[in-house]
Write a protein that holds these residues in place. Structure first.
Motif, PDB file in Angstrom:
ATOM      1  N   SER A   3      -1.872  -2.005  -1.738  1.00  0.00           N
ATOM      2  CA  SER A   3      -0.512  -2.026  -2.280  1.00  0.00           C
ATOM      3  C   SER A   3      -0.503  -2.448  -3.740  1.00  0.00           C
ATOM      4  O   SER A   3       0.201  -1.858  -4.561  1.00  0.00           O
ATOM      5  CB  SER A   3       0.376  -2.977  -1.483  1.00  0.00           C
ATOM      6  N   ILE A   4      -1.290  -3.456  -4.076  1.00  0.00           N
ATOM      7  CA  ILE A   4      -1.342  -3.916  -5.469  1.00  0.00           C
ATOM      8  C   ILE A   4      -1.837  -2.803  -6.369  1.00  0.00           C
ATOM      9  O   ILE A   4      -1.274  -2.535  -7.420  1.00  0.00           O
ATOM     10  CB  ILE A   4      -2.249  -5.160  -5.604  1.00  0.00           C
ATOM     11  N   ARG A   5      -2.888  -2.123  -5.941  1.00  0.00           N
ATOM     12  CA  ARG A   5      -3.448  -1.065  -6.762  1.00  0.00           C
ATOM     13  C   ARG A   5      -2.485   0.116  -6.882  1.00  0.00           C
ATOM     14  O   ARG A   5      -2.190   0.586  -7.976  1.00  0.00           O
ATOM     15  CB  ARG A   5      -4.791  -0.594  -6.190  1.00  0.00           C
ATOM     16  N   ARG A   6      -1.967   0.617  -5.739  1.00  0.00           N
ATOM     17  CA  ARG A   6      -1.104   1.796  -5.751  1.00  0.00           C
ATOM     18  C   ARG A   6       0.250   1.524  -6.413  1.00  0.00           C
ATOM     19  O   ARG A   6       0.754   2.352  -7.171  1.00  0.00           O
ATOM     20  CB  ARG A   6      -0.877   2.296  -4.326  1.00  0.00           C
ATOM     21  N   ASP A   7       0.876   0.397  -6.093  1.00  0.00           N
ATOM     22  CA  ASP A   7       2.225   0.103  -6.577  1.00  0.00           C
ATOM     23  C   ASP A   7       2.259  -0.481  -7.978  1.00  0.00           C
ATOM     24  O   ASP A   7       3.294  -0.474  -8.625  1.00  0.00           O
ATOM     25  CB  ASP A   7       2.935  -0.889  -5.649  1.00  0.00           C
TER      26      ASP A   7
END
Length: 72
Positions: A3-7
């Motif tokens: 989530s941190i990477r994608r968002d």
């Protein structure tokens, strides 16, 4: 981690370790306080009162990368 990477990190140019720590701190605050989670019944880990009356106003997070919509 996904989530941190994608968002977040896929959309922000990081300018150093200090900047990375600041962005991650802002994202953690957004993730726990505003972002909905399906496993929590579309609520956030920090629960909030459902507002049913008022105009809808966008609140930008992470410099406008994400928005939370609230009623005022």
């Amino acid at each position: 981690m996904g989530s941190i990477r994608r968002d977040c990190l896929d959309h922000v140019v990081i300018l150093g370790e200090r900047h990375l720590r600041q962005v991650l701190q802002y994202y953690a605050h957004y993730y726990n306080g505003a972002r909905t989670h399906l496993s929590l019944g579309k609520d956030s880990p920090v629960s909030r009162v459902v507002q049913t009356i008022g105009r809808i106003k966008p609140v930008p997070h992470l410099g406008g990368l994400h928005h939370q919509y609230i009623r005022i």
